[in-house]
Design a protein around this motif. Sequence first.
Motif, PDB file in Angstrom:
ATOM      1  N   LEU A   1      29.708  49.947  45.622  1.00 46.10           N
ATOM      2  CA  LEU A   1      30.158  50.274  44.264  1.00 46.10           C
ATOM      3  C   LEU A   1      30.810  49.065  43.596  1.00 46.10           C
ATOM      4  O   LEU A   1      30.567  48.806  42.413  1.00 46.10           O
ATOM      5  N   ASP A   2      31.637  48.341  44.346  1.00 47.96           N
ATOM      6  CA  ASP A   2      32.270  47.145  43.786  1.00 47.96           C
ATOM      7  C   ASP A   2      31.215  46.176  43.268  1.00 47.96           C
ATOM      8  O   ASP A   2      31.358  45.615  42.176  1.00 47.96           O
ATOM      9  N   GLN A   3      30.151  45.982  44.029  1.00 44.83           N
ATOM     10  CA  GLN A   3      29.074  45.087  43.606  1.00 44.83           C
ATOM     11  C   GLN A   3      28.343  45.634  42.390  1.00 44.83           C
ATOM     12  O   GLN A   3      27.985  44.885  41.474  1.00 44.83           O
ATOM     13  N   ALA A   4      28.126  46.945  42.368  1.00 44.32           N
ATOM     14  CA  ALA A   4      27.339  47.559  41.292  1.00 44.32           C
ATOM     15  C   ALA A   4      28.071  47.595  39.955  1.00 44.32           C
ATOM     16  O   ALA A   4      27.436  47.512  38.903  1.00 44.32           O
ATOM     17  N   VAL A   5      29.401  47.723  39.965  1.00 46.56           N
ATOM     18  CA  VAL A   5      30.133  47.891  38.704  1.00 46.56           C
ATOM     19  C   VAL A   5      30.865  46.635  38.235  1.00 46.56           C
ATOM     20  O   VAL A   5      31.370  46.608  37.114  1.00 46.56           O
ATOM     21  N   ALA A   6      30.915  45.617  39.050  1.00 50.62           N
ATOM     22  CA  ALA A   6      31.720  44.430  38.723  1.00 50.62           C
ATOM     23  C   ALA A   6      31.303  43.774  37.413  1.00 50.62           C
ATOM     24  O   ALA A   6      32.155  43.343  36.640  1.00 50.62           O
ATOM     25  N   ASP A   7      30.027  43.681  37.144  1.00 53.94           N
ATOM     26  CA  ASP A   7      29.560  42.964  35.961  1.00 53.94           C
ATOM     27  C   ASP A   7      29.042  43.881  34.862  1.00 53.94           C
ATOM     28  O   ASP A   7      28.303  43.445  33.982  1.00 53.94           O
ATOM     29  N   VAL A   8      29.424  45.153  34.894  1.00 56.72           N
ATOM     30  CA  VAL A   8      29.051  46.073  33.823  1.00 56.72           C
ATOM     31  C   VAL A   8      30.117  45.953  32.741  1.00 56.72           C
ATOM     32  O   VAL A   8      31.294  46.157  32.995  1.00 56.72           O
ATOM     33  N   PHE A   9      29.681  45.621  31.533  1.00 53.88           N
ATOM     34  CA  PHE A   9      30.618  45.373  30.445  1.00 53.88           C
ATOM     35  C   PHE A   9      30.646  46.541  29.478  1.00 53.88           C
ATOM     36  O   PHE A   9      29.693  47.298  29.366  1.00 53.88           O
ATOM     37  N   GLY A  10      31.733  46.663  28.777  1.00 49.09           N
ATOM     38  CA  GLY A  10      31.914  47.712  27.781  1.00 49.09           C
ATOM     39  C   GLY A  10      33.396  48.002  27.627  1.00 49.09           C
ATOM     40  O   GLY A  10      34.248  47.197  28.005  1.00 49.09           O
ATOM     41  N   TYR A  11      33.702  49.173  27.085  1.00 47.05           N
ATOM     42  CA  TYR A  11      35.085  49.553  26.838  1.00 47.05           C
ATOM     43  C   TYR A  11      35.535  50.768  27.637  1.00 47.05           C
ATOM     44  O   TYR A  11      36.710  50.915  27.918  1.00 47.05           O
ATOM     45  N   HIS A  12      34.588  51.666  27.961  1.00 45.38           N
ATOM     46  CA  HIS A  12      34.959  52.942  28.574  1.00 45.38           C
ATOM     47  C   HIS A  12      34.136  53.207  29.834  1.00 45.38           C
ATOM     48  O   HIS A  12      32.909  53.167  29.798  1.00 45.38           O
ATOM     49  N   ALA A  13      34.855  53.475  30.944  1.00 47.41           N
ATOM     50  CA  ALA A  13      34.206  53.780  32.223  1.00 47.41           C
ATOM     51  C   ALA A  13      34.743  55.114  32.732  1.00 47.41           C
ATOM     52  O   ALA A  13      35.919  55.441  32.538  1.00 47.41           O
ATOM     53  N   LEU A  14      33.892  55.864  33.413  1.00 47.53           N
ATOM     54  CA  LEU A  14      34.227  57.202  33.876  1.00 47.53           C
ATOM     55  C   LEU A  14      33.719  57.400  35.291  1.00 47.53           C
ATOM     56  O   LEU A  14      32.577  57.057  35.596  1.00 47.53           O
TER      57      LEU A  14
ATOM     58  N   LEU B   1      31.632  67.705  29.697  1.00 50.09           N
ATOM     59  CA  LEU B   1      32.573  66.579  29.646  1.00 50.09           C
ATOM     60  C   LEU B   1      33.259  66.493  28.285  1.00 50.09           C
ATOM     61  O   LEU B   1      32.608  66.667  27.247  1.00 50.09           O
ATOM     62  N   PRO B   2      34.574  66.219  28.270  1.00 45.16           N
ATOM     63  CA  PRO B   2      35.334  66.191  27.014  1.00 45.16           C
ATOM     64  C   PRO B   2      35.287  64.842  26.295  1.00 45.16           C
ATOM     65  O   PRO B   2      36.301  64.334  25.837  1.00 45.16           O
ATOM     66  N   PHE B   3      34.108  64.258  26.214  1.00 45.66           N
ATOM     67  CA  PHE B   3      33.945  62.963  25.560  1.00 45.66           C
ATOM     68  C   PHE B   3      32.880  63.090  24.480  1.00 45.66           C
ATOM     69  O   PHE B   3      31.914  63.850  24.637  1.00 45.66           O
ATOM     70  N   PRO B   4      33.012  62.327  23.398  1.00 52.20           N
ATOM     71  CA  PRO B   4      31.993  62.383  22.337  1.00 52.20           C
ATOM     72  C   PRO B   4      30.655  61.820  22.818  1.00 52.20           C
ATOM     73  O   PRO B   4      30.585  61.076  23.796  1.00 52.20           O
ATOM     74  N   ASN B   5      29.612  62.163  22.099  1.00 49.88           N
ATOM     75  CA  ASN B   5      28.280  61.618  22.377  1.00 49.88           C
ATOM     76  C   ASN B   5      28.320  60.099  22.318  1.00 49.88           C
ATOM     77  O   ASN B   5      29.008  59.515  21.479  1.00 49.88           O
ATOM     78  N   ALA B   6      27.579  59.465  23.207  1.00 49.71           N
ATOM     79  CA  ALA B   6      27.404  58.004  23.216  1.00 49.71           C
ATOM     80  C   ALA B   6      28.736  57.259  23.156  1.00 49.71           C
ATOM     81  O   ALA B   6      28.926  56.362  22.335  1.00 49.71           O
ATOM     82  N   SER B   7      29.674  57.619  24.046  1.00 50.97           N
ATOM     83  CA  SER B   7      30.996  56.996  24.008  1.00 50.97           C
ATOM     84  C   SER B   7      31.403  56.310  25.305  1.00 50.97           C
ATOM     85  O   SER B   7      32.420  55.619  25.340  1.00 50.97           O
ATOM     86  N   ILE B   8      30.615  56.453  26.363  1.00 52.23           N
ATOM     87  CA  ILE B   8      30.977  55.910  27.675  1.00 52.23           C
ATOM     88  C   ILE B   8      29.947  54.854  28.071  1.00 52.23           C
ATOM     89  O   ILE B   8      28.738  55.084  27.979  1.00 52.23           O
ATOM     90  N   ASP B   9      30.432  53.705  28.544  1.00 50.42           N
ATOM     91  CA  ASP B   9      29.546  52.598  28.919  1.00 50.42           C
ATOM     92  C   ASP B   9      29.083  52.670  30.369  1.00 50.42           C
ATOM     93  O   ASP B   9      28.007  52.173  30.704  1.00 50.42           O
ATOM     94  N   LEU B  10      29.906  53.259  31.231  1.00 50.64           N
ATOM     95  CA  LEU B  10      29.602  53.309  32.665  1.00 50.64           C
ATOM     96  C   LEU B  10      30.076  54.646  33.228  1.00 50.64           C
ATOM     97  O   LEU B  10      31.207  55.053  32.968  1.00 50.64           O
ATOM     98  N   VAL B  11      29.205  55.305  33.996  1.00 53.07           N
ATOM     99  CA  VAL B  11      29.587  56.533  34.696  1.00 53.07           C
ATOM    100  C   VAL B  11      29.250  56.354  36.172  1.00 53.07           C
ATOM    101  O   VAL B  11      28.126  55.992  36.522  1.00 53.07           O
TER     102      VAL B  11
END
Length: 154
Positions: free
Chosen positions: A30-43, A88-98
């Motif tokens: 997981l550390d390898q998979a998410v380290a270089d994912v960019f954006g503002y919101h992760a879940l 999920l209590p998040f708006p549409n198209a609001s999360i960069d990484l799940v």
Amino acid sequence: MTKQQWIIELGSWLHTAPGRHLLAWEQDRLDQAVADVFGYHALQLGLPELPGLRANRMPHRWVTEDALVRPASGQPGVVSLHCDFDALPFPNASIDLVVLPHSLELARDPHQTLREVERVLVPEGRVVITGFNPASLWGLRQRAGHMRRGMGFG
């Protein structure tokens, strides 16, 4: 076996030597998979014992639980939420990484959970899924439990 019993059993198993080995192996991947994912919101959906977002640098990170059978996450810099994975209590198209560590195995409706993940992901968003092979002995055991519950025996 109820879902809460299964969560407790999984949590207990994760504290055994094989469980700790699995968590360490998954943590590395997981550390390898998410380290270089960019954006503002992760879940992260479920399994707070595995800090799947720790290597990610997004400023807003959440760990959600859909059952209140274990304590909230102790992950630094991560907010813990309680919500249904299929609503999920998040708006549409609001999360960069799940990140879904064994979440589909625990979800009430795995297909609806994936539909919700797709709904909240931004275009070009990333999803990282870990889980047990459903054709493995663990998967067969879980399927047998679901069948027993469906027939009214569990």
